[in-house]
Design an enzyme around this catalytic site. Structure first.
Site, short mmCIF file in Angstrom:
data_model
loop_
_atom_site.label_atom_id
_atom_site.label_comp_id
_atom_site.label_asym_id
_atom_site.label_seq_id
_atom_site.Cartn_x
_atom_site.Cartn_y
_atom_site.Cartn_z
N GLN A 171 -7.52 12.68 76.59
CA GLN A 171 -7.14 11.79 77.82
C GLN A 171 -7.54 10.42 77.34
O GLN A 171 -7.00 9.47 77.56
CB GLN A 171 -7.60 12.26 78.83
CG GLN A 171 -7.32 11.25 79.97
CD GLN A 171 -7.88 11.68 81.56
OE1 GLN A 171 -6.97 12.50 82.14
NE2 GLN A 171 -8.75 11.31 82.07
N GLY B 53 -20.95 13.91 86.40
CA GLY B 53 -20.25 13.05 85.67
C GLY B 53 -19.54 11.73 86.28
O GLY B 53 -19.58 10.72 85.52
N HIS B 54 -18.75 12.24 87.09
CA HIS B 54 -18.13 11.06 87.88
C HIS B 54 -18.95 10.10 88.24
O HIS B 54 -18.93 8.93 88.27
CB HIS B 54 -17.16 11.56 89.08
CG HIS B 54 -16.18 12.48 88.98
ND1 HIS B 54 -16.07 13.73 89.38
CD2 HIS B 54 -15.07 11.95 88.48
CE1 HIS B 54 -15.09 14.36 89.06
NE2 HIS B 54 -14.29 13.48 88.25
O1 PAF Z 1 -9.44 12.49 84.51
C1 PAF Z 1 -8.91 12.63 85.80
O2 PAF Z 1 -9.58 13.05 86.76
C2 PAF Z 1 -7.30 12.38 85.87
O3 PAF Z 1 -6.73 12.64 84.71
C3 PAF Z 1 -7.14 11.18 86.18
C4 PAF Z 1 -7.48 10.01 85.17
C5 PAF Z 1 -7.82 10.51 87.41
C6 PAF Z 1 -5.55 10.68 86.69
O4 PAF Z 1 -5.21 11.37 87.50
#
Ligand code: PAF
Length: 317
Positions: free
Chosen positions: A182, A61-62
């Protein structure tokens, strides 16, 4: 963990005449101040900076976010910081997986130019203790669902994201749709700050349908199997939508039925209009719908969500 060093990586900016012999380096910076200087130099040289904030334990995903950022910007940087401000459960913070070197190796492969980290003290140098950090108001989209289940979580997210954005000064920042609420909070933050452009990318799923998450490594094989009921419930709901079901309460019943069948401990299974966040659950017919679920599988808390009235995310599964 070795920081402040460089290792060879792909040939993203290789001039044509250099061919495959030309290698770029992944710059690893151990503190936000050096990251700020690196990013400022990039911008001063006229390069657009794409940014992917993470807490490490990187997965597909990342990497999809980084690949998209690589395609859309001149240089890409990634932050790895397990942000204590967004954990309301100390046990969850303690067991959050961490492996910086493995993360850096993955980032090299996808053409990221810089990765940085830091301590809470380095991110907030004026503050002596974590509990003195005044967190940002994350706005109305933080209310309900994750905001209700994890008090203070979105304040912590908005606070660190503001700090990270100010360090990097990105033109674009990339977030996954798996953390749907988020993404709303971060879009609101970016509107308030006047930057960066927020790019929300589709959830990436394992072949079983399970959404990639850093927490998946904490699941046993049996729990991993059980966890697939989250995505099964969401896709069953999308089928119900495509078959004409629009009533919010009926849709929610379909989702709960699937989850109960899967035997996970449901925290919430809800619907929201993705364009108009509300704390209350909708009732009556829906025009658009985002289905969102949080459940515990063993000791691991997982979240997932799916837009019901669109299916342009299928390529991401
Ligand atoms: O989604 C995440 O991994 C975290 O919430 C983030 C956006 C890096 C903030 O710490």
């Amino acid at each position: 963990m070795i920081l402040g060093t460089s290792v060879s990586t792909g040939n993203r900016h290789a001039p044509a005449h250099c061919g495959s012999l030309f290698t770029m380096t992944l710059v690893r910076l151990p503190d936000p101040e050096r990251a700020r200087r690196w990013c400022a130099e990039q911008r001063a040289d006229g390069r657009s900076v794409g940014f992917v904030p993470t807490m490490g334990a990187l997965h597909e995903g990342h990497l999809a976010l980084v690949r998209r950022a690589v395609a859309e910007n001149d240089v890409v940087c990634v932050s790895i910081f397990v942000n204590p401000l967004q954990f309301n459960d100390p046990k969850d913070l303690a067991r959050y997986p961490r492996d910086f070197d493995a993360d850096a190796a993955q980032l090299e492969r996808v053409g990221c130019e810089m990765v940085f980290s830091g301590t809470l003290q380095q991110f907030f140098p004026k503050v002596k203790q974590a509990d003195q950090i005044v967190t940002r108001d994350p706005g109305p989209c933080a209310e309900g669902l994750e905001g209700a289940s994890r008090p203070g979580h979105f304040g912590g997210v908005a606070t660190i994201c503001e700090r990270l954005f100010r360090v990097v000064g990105p033109g674009r920042a990339y977030f996954g749709e798996k953390d749907f609420q988020q993404s709303l909070v971060v879009k609101q933050l970016a509107r308030e700050l006047g930057f960066p452009e927020i790019v929300v990318c589709p959830t990436v799923r394992e072949p079983s349908g399970l959404a990639y998450s850093s927490r998946n490594v904490l699941l046993t094989d049996a729990e991993r199997q059980q966890a697939t009921c989250l995505s099964k419930a969401l896709f069953a709901l999308r089928r119900a939508w495509h078959n004409g079901k629009r009533d919010a309460i009926e849709l929610r019943t379909v989702m709960l039925h699937e989850l109960e069948h899967g035997g996970v401990q449901v925290e919430y299974a809800e619907l929201r209009d993705p364009h108009a966040w509300t704390v209350e659950s909708p009732t009556g017919p829906m025009l658009r719908a985002q289905a969102l679920v949080a459940a515990r599988v063993g000791k691991v808390r997982l979240i997932d969500n799916l837009r019901l009235d669109r299916d342009d995310d299928v390529g991401a599964q």
